[in-house]
Design a protein around this motif. Structure first.
Motif, PDB file in Angstrom:
ATOM      1  N   UNK A  43       0.870  -1.177   0.000  1.00 37.89           N
ATOM      2  CA  UNK A  43       0.000   0.000   0.000  1.00 37.89           C
ATOM      3  C   UNK A  43       0.904   1.224   0.000  1.00 37.89           C
ATOM      4  N   UNK A  44       0.769   2.121  -0.976  1.00 35.55           N
ATOM      5  CA  UNK A  44       1.717   3.234  -1.097  1.00 35.55           C
ATOM      6  C   UNK A  44       1.448   4.428  -0.189  1.00 35.55           C
ATOM      7  N   UNK A  49      -5.679   5.161   5.786  1.00 31.37           N
ATOM      8  CA  UNK A  49      -6.216   5.943   4.683  1.00 31.37           C
ATOM      9  C   UNK A  49      -7.130   5.115   3.797  1.00 31.37           C
ATOM     10  N   UNK A  50      -7.721   5.730   2.761  1.00 27.89           N
ATOM     11  CA  UNK A  50      -8.692   5.028   1.919  1.00 27.89           C
ATOM     12  C   UNK A  50      -8.106   3.867   1.140  1.00 27.89           C
ATOM     13  N   UNK A  51      -6.909   4.035   0.591  1.00 24.17           N
ATOM     14  CA  UNK A  51      -6.293   2.948  -0.171  1.00 24.17           C
ATOM     15  C   UNK A  51      -5.951   1.783   0.749  1.00 24.17           C
ATOM     16  N   UNK A  52      -5.474   2.099   1.932  1.00 27.29           N
ATOM     17  CA  UNK A  52      -5.177   1.072   2.932  1.00 27.29           C
ATOM     18  C   UNK A  52      -6.444   0.328   3.343  1.00 27.29           C
ATOM     19  N   UNK A  53      -7.540   1.056   3.497  1.00 28.54           N
ATOM     20  CA  UNK A  53      -8.809   0.430   3.883  1.00 28.54           C
ATOM     21  C   UNK A  53      -9.264  -0.575   2.837  1.00 28.54           C
ATOM     22  N   UNK A  99      -1.465  -2.102  -4.657  1.00 26.52           N
ATOM     23  CA  UNK A  99      -2.723  -1.421  -4.933  1.00 26.52           C
ATOM     24  C   UNK A  99      -2.370   0.038  -5.215  1.00 26.52           C
ATOM     25  N   UNK A 100      -3.027   0.625  -6.192  1.00 25.02           N
ATOM     26  CA  UNK A 100      -2.749   2.015  -6.535  1.00 25.02           C
ATOM     27  C   UNK A 100      -3.986   2.665  -7.113  1.00 25.02           C
ATOM     28  N   UNK A 101      -3.832   3.899  -7.572  1.00 25.25           N
ATOM     29  CA  UNK A 101      -4.997   4.620  -8.078  1.00 25.25           C
ATOM     30  C   UNK A 101      -4.607   5.690  -9.083  1.00 25.25           C
ATOM     31  N   UNK A 214     -13.991   7.246   0.273  1.00 18.90           N
ATOM     32  CA  UNK A 214     -13.663   6.082   1.099  1.00 18.90           C
ATOM     33  C   UNK A 214     -13.047   6.482   2.427  1.00 18.90           C
ATOM     34  N   UNK A 215     -12.381   7.627   2.454  1.00 14.53           N
ATOM     35  CA  UNK A 215     -11.732   8.084   3.680  1.00 14.53           C
ATOM     36  C   UNK A 215     -12.623   9.001   4.499  1.00 14.53           C
TER      37      UNK A 215
END
Length: 333
Positions: A43-44, A49-53, A99-101, A214-215
């Protein structure tokens, strides 16, 4: 003399035999069915945070699908590029994925000087979610709607603070566009992720954020922060009372915060296919769909969950956003 020659030949035979044994062992190891070892999901950004979630929702179920452990590791810093470099250099055997965005796999390529290419140094695995941003603020702000927020920012020009996940991230880019469209000015406060930034927003240490739903959504629903608008043409099904930017008086400020999963370049196609199958199976689970919806995330249809679909979408987003970012002269400060 013959004895020496025989001894030499025998030594060569031993060395050749050892090398052949190593080669056979290596081939046997490579022939082991994937996955034969635990998988690390990078997870970057910081935890919380939202990406971590999203990563933590998926990781446990992916582990069950692949019958192995999936370890979530947070590698924060430099707008996600530290994690990107690590995954790009990782052994392409499927045991290290990320995971990224929109920010990490599109914007970073236009804003940062990277030791890797955001497109060509990764193998797309699957698109996992389509999200949006919320324009949010601390509860003690005088403004209660977007027009009021813009008026307040103009009245406090240069004094207000906006938290971001780091210079050049999606939150930063969105805020720069907001500034340009509204004629406002405020200071950026960079954090190592949206999670830490949200902690300070809830505490009233910063004024506003352009943050992934998401956050933010849970904090909006609990009353810990205010929401002024959602950056999409339609309202969120999970938060229908939050107006769109069009409805709130700032039409066209659309930000799609999509997420995907990638493996290092040259990861074998059969491994990518197994990873994709596991992700697709998890995204079809009712509990995962419900959890994503609660976070304001829309799961793409099955035909958009393929590696090819993610590759095509990422390329289209790159062609759309790179000229915009460069024209706006957005830099990693």
């Amino acid at each position: 003399m013959r004895g020496l020659l025989w001894a030499g030949l025998r030594g060569v035979a031993i060395v050749v035999g050892a090398l052949m044994g190593c080669a056979a062992w290596s081939a046997q190891a490579n022939a082991q069915p994937f996955p034969s070892r635990p998988i690390t999901l990078i997870v970057p950004f910081a935890a919380g945070g939202p990406t971590d979630t999203l990563a933590r929702i998926l990781s446990e179920r992916i582990a069950a699908e692949l019958r192995t452990n999936v370890v979530v590791e947070n590698v924060a810093g430099a707008s996600g590029s530290i994690a990107g470099a690590r995954v790009a250099r990782a052994t392409p055997d499927g045991t290290t994925i990320t995971i990224g965005h929109w920010g990490t796999h599109v914007l970073n390529g236009a804003i940062l000087k990277l030791p890797y290419d955001v497109v060509s140094d990764f193998e797309p695995v699957a698109m996992i979610a389509m999200g949006t941003q919320l324009i949010v603020g601390r509860t003690s702000l005088e403004a209660n709607d977007l027009k009021g927020l813009i008026a307040w920012l103009k009245a406090n020009s240069g004094k207000a603070t906006a938290g971001t996940s780091g210079a050049g991230t999606g939150a930063h880019v969105a805020a720069v566009f907001f500034k340009d469209k509204t004629g406002t000015d405020f200071q950026f406060v960079p954090y190592r992720g949206a999670g830490p930034a949200m902690i300070d927003l809830v505490a009233g240490q910063i004024d506003i954020m352009f943050d992934q739903a998401a956050n933010s959504l849970a904090h909006v629903k609990s009353g810990a922060i205010k929401a002024f608008a959602v950056t999409s043409p339609t309202r969120l099904a999970s938060a229908p009372d939050i107006p769109t930017v069009d409805e709130a008086g700032l039409p066209g400020l659309y930000i799609s915060y999509w997420h995907g999963i990638w493996a290092p370049k040259n990861t074998p196609k059969e491994i990518v296919a197994k990873l994709n199958a596991a992700v697709v199976a998890v995204l079809a689970e009712a509990a995962v769909k419900r959890r994503f919806a609660e976070l304001g995330q829309e799961i793409p249809p099955p035909d958009q969950q393929t590696p090819a679909a993610l590759a095509a979408f990422q390329q289209a987003e790159t062609e759309k956003w790179w000229p915009i970012v460069k024209a706006a002269n957005i830099k990693a400060e």
